[in-house]
Design a protein around this motif. Structure first.
Motif, PDB file in Angstrom:
ATOM      1  N   LYS A  26     -52.689  21.835 -39.065  1.00 25.81           N
ATOM      2  CA  LYS A  26     -52.733  23.228 -39.474  1.00 25.81           C
ATOM      3  C   LYS A  26     -51.653  24.028 -38.748  1.00 25.81           C
ATOM      4  O   LYS A  26     -51.276  23.715 -37.617  1.00 25.81           O
ATOM      5  CB  LYS A  26     -54.106  23.827 -39.212  1.00 25.81           C
ATOM      6  N   GLU A  69     -47.912  12.318 -43.012  1.00 31.40           N
ATOM      7  CA  GLU A  69     -48.298  13.502 -43.786  1.00 31.40           C
ATOM      8  C   GLU A  69     -47.053  14.274 -44.238  1.00 31.40           C
ATOM      9  O   GLU A  69     -45.976  14.171 -43.639  1.00 31.40           O
ATOM     10  CB  GLU A  69     -49.243  14.409 -42.990  1.00 31.40           C
ATOM     11  N   GLY A  86     -49.160  20.771 -42.380  1.00 30.03           N
ATOM     12  CA  GLY A  86     -49.361  19.715 -43.352  1.00 30.03           C
ATOM     13  C   GLY A  86     -50.826  19.635 -43.716  1.00 30.03           C
ATOM     14  O   GLY A  86     -51.653  20.429 -43.224  1.00 30.03           O
ATOM     15  N   PRO A  87     -51.209  18.669 -44.547  1.00 32.21           N
ATOM     16  CA  PRO A  87     -52.619  18.518 -44.919  1.00 32.21           C
ATOM     17  C   PRO A  87     -53.522  18.245 -43.722  1.00 32.21           C
ATOM     18  O   PRO A  87     -54.698  18.614 -43.718  1.00 32.21           O
ATOM     19  CB  PRO A  87     -52.598  17.333 -45.885  1.00 32.21           C
ATOM     20  N   ASN A 121     -42.654  19.205 -48.574  1.00 32.36           N
ATOM     21  CA  ASN A 121     -42.677  17.752 -48.804  1.00 32.36           C
ATOM     22  C   ASN A 121     -41.717  16.983 -47.892  1.00 32.36           C
ATOM     23  O   ASN A 121     -40.980  16.097 -48.334  1.00 32.36           O
ATOM     24  CB  ASN A 121     -42.373  17.449 -50.269  1.00 32.36           C
TER      25      ASN A 121
END
Length: 364
Positions: free
Chosen positions: A112, A59, A108-109, A79
Motif C-alpha cells: 500500500k 507485484e 501495488g496490489p 504496471n
C-alpha cells in the motif's frame, strides 16, 4: 545489512556453535518495509529513474506524483513489474503538472502507498513532445507544465524559430499547443518553450524522419523518366536511388532544407513487377515506396526501303527500316518478308539482326 528481499514479516534469528553443536537464540519478529529512491528535482517531461525494494514478489507497481498540501494523485507510470525479491526499477517521465514541491510515492496490489515513505521532489517548468519522431507535415503536440498560473505570452520554438505562439497557461500552470512540422532536415532538432514569466526555456530533442512524398508515374519501363519529391533527408547530400536493388545512375542531391525534388530514369536491368524504390543519403536518411516496373514496349520500326513499286534484282536487295527508340543497347530486330501485306503470311524471317538494315545474300 538487510539483503534484498520482499517486504513483510520475518523472524530475526541468531545461532551460535559450541564445539560441534549449534544453538539458537530466541527469535525476534522483524519487518522488511518497502522504500523508493528518486532524484530530488526535475522538470516536466524529463525522464527520471525510480527504484524500489521491499515490495511484494512479482507485484505490479504504480508510481504517482502528489503535490504537497493536496490529496490528488497523478499517475506517472503503471504496471512496473517487481522481481522475485520485490525489487524494481523504472524510467518515469515527469508528468505535465503545476510546478512546486511534490511527493513521489509507489504502491501495488500487495504494498500500500501508506507503507512506502514518500520522496520529496521539486518540480520545475518543462514540456512534453508527442511524437518525438515524425515526418514533415505531421502535427506535433507540445504539453507544458510547471509554468506560472495563468502565464501569458508562451511560445514554442523549433530550432529557435517560432512554431506556435499566443499560448496561455491554465490556473495550474499547464498548457497544450500544436504545430505542423515544417520542412526540416533529417536528424535531431530542438523544441523549446518560454513565456512572460518562465524565461528559462526547457528544451526537448526531436527527430525528423525521411519519407517519399510522391512520385509520378507510379510505374514505368527501363529508360522511362520518373519525377520524385521527398522530405526529411539530410541537407545538401547526394541521394542514392535504387529500383529493386538496381542503382539509378546520375548525380542527384537533396536541398538545404532536406527536401528532395529529383527526376531519374528507371535503370536498365530492372526486373519486371512490383519493386521497392529506395532513396537514401550519406547522412543516414532513407525512405522507400513500391514502384511497378513494366515490360518495355517499343514502337514497331517502320520500313524505309525498298519503296513500293521498286524493281528488285537478285543479289542487290537491301532492306532498311527506322531504328527503335527508347530501348536499351541490346535491341535486336526480326525482318519478315511476305507475299502479301499480311505479316502473318511471311515466307522468310531473319531474326537477331543488330542493325536497322539487311542485305539479302545472292544465294538467298
Amino acid at each position: 545489512t538487510i539483503p534484498a528481499t520482499p517486504g513483510g514479516d520475518y523472524t530475526f534469528k541468531v545461532e551460535f556453535k559450541e564445539g560441534t553443536v549449534w544453538y539458537a537464540l530466541e527469535g525476534k519478529s522483524f519487518e522488511v518495509t518497502p522504500q523508493i529512491t528518486t532524484p530530488g528535482s526535475g522538470r516536466v517531461g524529463q525522464t527520471i529513474q525510480v527504484k524500489g525494494s521491499g515490495f511484494g514478489s512479482k507485484e505490479n507497481i504504480k508510481v504517482i506524483f502528489r503535490r504537497q498540501g493536496t490529496t490528488v494523485d497523478v499517475v506517472a507510470k503503471e504496471n512496473i513489474p517487481a522481481d522475485d525479491i520485490g525489487s524494481w526499477e523504472a524510467t518515469v517521465v515527469v508528468p505535465a503538472v503545476q510546478g512546486g514541491n511534490y511527493a513521489i510515492d509507489a504502491s501495488g496490489p500487495v504494498t500500500k502507498a501508506g507503507d512506502v515513505p514518500d520522496v520529496s521532489f521539486t518540480l520545475g517548468a518543462g514540456i512534453l513532445v508527442e511524437p518525438t519522431s515524425a515526418y514533415v507535415g505531421d502535427r506535433i503536440t507540445v504539453t507544458g507544465g510547471g509554468f506560472a498560473a495563468g502565464e501569458t505570452g508562451i511560445r514554442v520554438t523549433l530550432d529557435g524559430q517560432v512554431a506556435a505562439t499566443g499560448i496561455t497557461a491554465r490556473t495550474n500552470g499547464t498548457w497544450e499547443s500544436s504545430f505542423v512540422l515544417p520542412a526540416s532536415a533529417y536528424g535531431s532538432h530542438t523544441i523549446s518553450a518560454s513565456g512572460d514569466v518562465t524565461k528559462d526555456a526547457p528544451t526537448v530533442t526531436f527527430s525528423t524522419q525521411a519519407k517519399i512524398e510522391n512520385f509520378s508515374p507510379a510505374q514505368g519501363s527501363p529508360g522511362d523518366s520518373v519525377s520524385l519529391t521527398g522530405s526529411g533527408f539530410s541537407s545538401n547530400q547526394r541521394l542514392n536511388v535504387t529500383v529493386g536493388g538496381v542503382a539509378v545512375p546520375g548525380n542527384l542531391q537533396s536541398l538545404s532544407n532536406g527536401n528532395a525534388v529529383i527526376t531519374f530514369k528507371v535503370p536498365k536491368g530492372s526486373v519486371e513487377g512490383r519493386q521497392t524504390l529506395v532513396v537514401s543519403d550519406g547522412g543516414g536518411a532513407t525512405a522507400s515506396a513500391y514502384f511497378t516496373v513494366t515490360k518495355k514496349i517499343l514502337p514497331t520500326p517502320q520500313p524505309i526501303s525498298p519503296h513500293k513499286g521498286t524493281t528488285l534484282r537478285s543479289g542487290q536487295v537491301t532492306f532498311r527500316w527506322g531504328a527503335a527508340t527508347g530501348g536499351s543497347n541490346n535491341v535486336t530486330y526480326t525482318l519478315q518478308i511476305s507475299n502479301s501485306p499480311d505479316p502473318a503470311t511471311y515466307v522468310r524471317s531473319i531474326s537477331g539482326l543488330q542493325t536497322s538494315s539487311y542485305t539479302v545474300p545472292e544465294e538467298e
